[in-house]
Design a protein around this motif. Structure first.
Motif, PDB file in Angstrom:
ATOM      1  N   GLY A   1      21.725 -58.159 101.777  1.00 49.54           N
ATOM      2  CA  GLY A   1      22.119 -56.807 101.418  1.00 49.54           C
ATOM      3  C   GLY A   1      23.581 -56.480 101.637  1.00 49.54           C
ATOM      4  O   GLY A   1      24.197 -55.802 100.815  1.00 49.54           O
ATOM      5  N   TYR A   2      24.155 -56.938 102.751  1.00 49.27           N
ATOM      6  CA  TYR A   2      25.519 -56.520 103.058  1.00 49.27           C
ATOM      7  C   TYR A   2      26.094 -57.463 104.102  1.00 49.27           C
ATOM      8  O   TYR A   2      25.437 -57.711 105.116  1.00 49.27           O
ATOM      9  CB  TYR A   2      25.499 -55.081 103.594  1.00 49.27           C
ATOM     10  CG  TYR A   2      26.856 -54.431 103.738  1.00 49.27           C
ATOM     11  CD1 TYR A   2      27.447 -53.773 102.662  1.00 49.27           C
ATOM     12  CD2 TYR A   2      27.538 -54.473 104.946  1.00 49.27           C
ATOM     13  CE1 TYR A   2      28.684 -53.162 102.793  1.00 49.27           C
ATOM     14  CE2 TYR A   2      28.781 -53.878 105.088  1.00 49.27           C
ATOM     15  CZ  TYR A   2      29.351 -53.216 104.009  1.00 49.27           C
ATOM     16  OH  TYR A   2      30.581 -52.621 104.138  1.00 49.27           O
TER      17      TYR A   2
ATOM     18  N   PHE B   1      28.359 -49.633  98.698  1.00 50.52           N
ATOM     19  CA  PHE B   1      28.120 -50.889  98.001  1.00 50.52           C
ATOM     20  C   PHE B   1      29.029 -50.979  96.781  1.00 50.52           C
ATOM     21  O   PHE B   1      28.902 -50.187  95.841  1.00 50.52           O
ATOM     22  CB  PHE B   1      26.660 -50.980  97.553  1.00 50.52           C
ATOM     23  CG  PHE B   1      25.679 -51.160  98.680  1.00 50.52           C
ATOM     24  CD1 PHE B   1      25.257 -52.425  99.060  1.00 50.52           C
ATOM     25  CD2 PHE B   1      25.168 -50.067  99.362  1.00 50.52           C
ATOM     26  CE1 PHE B   1      24.348 -52.595 100.096  1.00 50.52           C
ATOM     27  CE2 PHE B   1      24.260 -50.223 100.393  1.00 50.52           C
ATOM     28  CZ  PHE B   1      23.853 -51.492 100.762  1.00 50.52           C
TER      29      PHE B   1
ATOM     30  N   ALA C   1      27.928 -58.539 100.351  1.00 48.50           N
ATOM     31  CA  ALA C   1      27.344 -59.237  99.210  1.00 48.50           C
ATOM     32  C   ALA C   1      27.615 -60.736  99.247  1.00 48.50           C
ATOM     33  O   ALA C   1      26.765 -61.536  98.850  1.00 48.50           O
ATOM     34  CB  ALA C   1      27.877 -58.637  97.903  1.00 48.50           C
TER      35      ALA C   1
ATOM     36  N   ARG D   1      26.431 -55.839  94.459  1.00 48.61           N
ATOM     37  CA  ARG D   1      25.082 -56.066  94.953  1.00 48.61           C
ATOM     38  C   ARG D   1      24.674 -57.490  94.600  1.00 48.61           C
ATOM     39  O   ARG D   1      24.987 -57.984  93.504  1.00 48.61           O
ATOM     40  CB  ARG D   1      24.078 -55.072  94.361  1.00 48.61           C
ATOM     41  CG  ARG D   1      24.275 -53.657  94.854  1.00 48.61           C
ATOM     42  CD  ARG D   1      23.097 -52.764  94.565  1.00 48.61           C
ATOM     43  NE  ARG D   1      21.965 -53.069  95.438  1.00 48.61           N
ATOM     44  CZ  ARG D   1      20.884 -52.296  95.539  1.00 48.61           C
ATOM     45  NH1 ARG D   1      20.768 -51.193  94.816  1.00 48.61           N
ATOM     46  NH2 ARG D   1      19.907 -52.622  96.361  1.00 48.61           N
TER      47      ARG D   1
ATOM     48  N   ASN E   1      19.433 -50.627  89.383  1.00 46.45           N
ATOM     49  CA  ASN E   1      19.835 -51.965  89.821  1.00 46.45           C
ATOM     50  C   ASN E   1      19.354 -52.990  88.793  1.00 46.45           C
ATOM     51  O   ASN E   1      18.171 -53.327  88.751  1.00 46.45           O
ATOM     52  CB  ASN E   1      19.234 -52.273  91.188  1.00 46.45           C
ATOM     53  CG  ASN E   1      19.670 -53.626  91.741  1.00 46.45           C
ATOM     54  OD1 ASN E   1      20.456 -54.336  91.121  1.00 46.45           O
ATOM     55  ND2 ASN E   1      19.151 -53.983  92.895  1.00 46.45           N
TER      56      ASN E   1
END
Length: 379
Positions: A54-55, A29, A57, A32, A331
């Motif tokens: 999530g992925y 990552f 971004a 984010r 985070n």
């Protein structure tokens, strides 16, 4: 009082360009994002949901645009009398996009997050916690630290313990053999009463997964999560499950009810993500079906405190011995999504505040707020 209806939708895209590095089998990552949705009724009650992003971004912006332009306008004015029926209706309305653009994932994610926000709104409008509206009650939920690297120094493990964790899910699925060596050394550091599981993030081929499971056969693990991809054939899943010494977990990447039911044959732990498929309307009935079949329901949650709060309330309502997933990586976006109950000796007990009990600071999102979209009737 008239039934609550949808009067306004706020969409927030939060982005962190310098996150703490989280390496998974599919990549690291480097950004984010968190995609939050707030739905308000005509009385000013607001409910929150999280749409999975999530992925990669940048997918958060695409999903935000879908909600703003495709779904949001048709949602205005709709009442909360039958929330599951709304999701069914909107899914049918989006069939042309599903067919032409081939995007079942983004569609499912937007509808799931919106559905969650409607349930939170309904609970807040009635002044009750969500688990109560869903027929459950508050109870201590055992939680585990998720996203933990397989190579962990003793002092790093102690830091997680200081946060209240006594259960840990370690990343796996990496091509190098040294990652399994690291995993074996780290699991050996766990104390009596602490538990471990691993998540391969679909990183192994069937052949690699067989080899890895032979290597870790002696480890005490609650489960192996997604050792191979959900697109792999049932025959490959059956063969791997039959050869494994550990239970299998998965479900965060499944996008319809039949796919979950098919996977009951080889999964022991079912892990739908409330912001990725189904929302509350579909995940709670699925959870009850899972447990009726003698399997374990453990919701997937790897994002904001909105998603965590929703997972905790649905787990309370569903019952069973499922574990609650908590991202253990630093985070700042999680803090901006609102405070949730802190862990106490490995357990989290949702409060009796209305809804999910999580309220983001809409005025304090600062530099992390990259997009704020509003859907409402023109003045």
């Amino acid at each position: 009082m008239k039934p609550s209806h949808i009067a306004r939708i706020d969409i927030y895209v939060l982005q962190d360009d310098k996150p703490a590095a989280v390496r998974a089998s599919f990549g690291t990552f480097t950004q984010r994002t968190t995609l939050l949705v707030k739905v308000q009724d005509q009385y000013g009650h607001g409910g929150w949901g999280e749409i999975w992003s999530g992925y990669p971004a940048f997918g958060a912006y695409h999903r935000a645009a879908m909600l703003e332009r495709l779904i949001g306008p048709s949602a205005l004015g709709r009442t909360l009398e039958d929330i599951p029926a709304l999701q069914d209706e909107w899914e049918t309305a989006l069939l042309p996009m599903l067919r032409l653009a081939g995007e079942p994932g983004p569609i499912a994610q937007v509808l799931a997050g919106l559905d969650c926000a409607l349930w939170d709104l309904a609970a807040r409008a009635q002044g009750v916690p969500l688990y109560q509206l869903l027929g459950g009650q508050s109870r201590p939920l055992r939680a585990y630290a998720s996203g933990v690297a397989p190579k962990l120094a003793p002092e790093q493990l102690d830091q997680l313990r200081a946060q209240g964790f006594h259960a840990f899910k370690f990343k796996a699925g990496f091509p190098e053999d040294s990652a399994l060596d690291d995993l074996e050394r780290t699991v050996a550091l766990l104390a009596d009463g602490e538990i471990a599981m691993i998540d391969a993030n679909c990183g192994w081929s069937p052949e690699q997964a067989h080899q890895a499971h032979d290597r870790i056969r002696s480890l005490s693990l609650q489960w192996t999560e997604e050792p191979i991809g959900c697109e792999r054939s049932p025959a490959e899943w059956r063969a791997l499950r039959a050869a494994s010494a550990h239970p299998f977990a998965g479900g965060e990447n499944l996008l319809n009810l039949q796919a979950f039911r098919d996977a009951f044959e080889w999964l022991d732990v079912i892990q739908p993500d409330l912001g990725k498929w189904g929302g509350v309307s579909r995940v709670l009935p699925l959870a009850r079906e899972v447990m009726a079949r003698g399997l374990r329901y453990c919701p997937h949650a790897f994002g904001s405190n909105i998603g965590l709060g929703l997972a905790a309330h649905v787990l309370c309502a569903a019952g069973g011995d499922g574990l609650l997933e908590m991202d253990a990586n630093p985070n700042p976006l999680r803090a901006l999504s609102g405070a949730f109950i802190a862990l106490q000796d490995g357990y989290l007990t949702p409060s009796d505040r209305p809804g999910i009990g999580v309220d983001p600071d809409e005025q304090g999102m600062g530099e992390y707020l990259r997009q704020h979209l509003i859907v409402t009737h023109a003045a």
